[in-house]
Design a protein around this motif. Structure first.
Motif: not given
Length: 126
Positions: A79-89
């Motif tokens: 959303x706009x300048x914000x990116x949210x990732x959900x990951x398994x590391x």
């Protein structure tokens, strides 16, 4: 390597995707190309982990030495300048190899990551 020109032709989502691909390739120079010189990394919500490109580089040089380090994207929202990732590391923890769920929140300005916050679950050993 110091980041050069901004990446204004990339969307914030593309910037975050590029840094994840570089992370998985353990390519520190390419990884750093996506970070601003004055970027900051926090453990969510406000514990500063690294400030500036030199500290971010040093932190990830150590991480990239782990033989199994890899981030698998489960979901991304931008959303706009914000990116949210959900990951398994996948990582090598002090007690051995395993995985951990991570949420990364990235603020992308002028084509580079300026701030990032990470919230992690409990590691699950293999």
């Amino acid at each position: 390597m110091i980041p050069t020109a901004p990446l204004p032709t990339l969307t914030p989502e593309q910037v975050v995707d590029g840094q994840l691909r570089a992370y998985n390739a353990k390519d520190i120079d390419s990884f750093m190309d996506y970070w601003a010189l004055d970027a900051r990394i926090y453990q969510h919500p406000d514990t500063l982990l690294a400030s500036g490109a030199d500290e971010i580089r040093a932190r990830h040089v150590v991480r990239f030495r782990e033989p199994n380090v890899h981030g698998r994207l489960l979901h991304r929202v931008a959303v706009g300048a914000t990116v949210v990732d959900h990951e398994v590391v996948t990582r090598t923890f002090a007690d051995g190899p395993g995985t951990v769920e991570v949420i990364g929140i990235y603020e992308v300005l002028a084509g580079r990551i300026s701030r990032a916050w990470f919230a992690s679950g409990a590691p699950v050993l293999a």
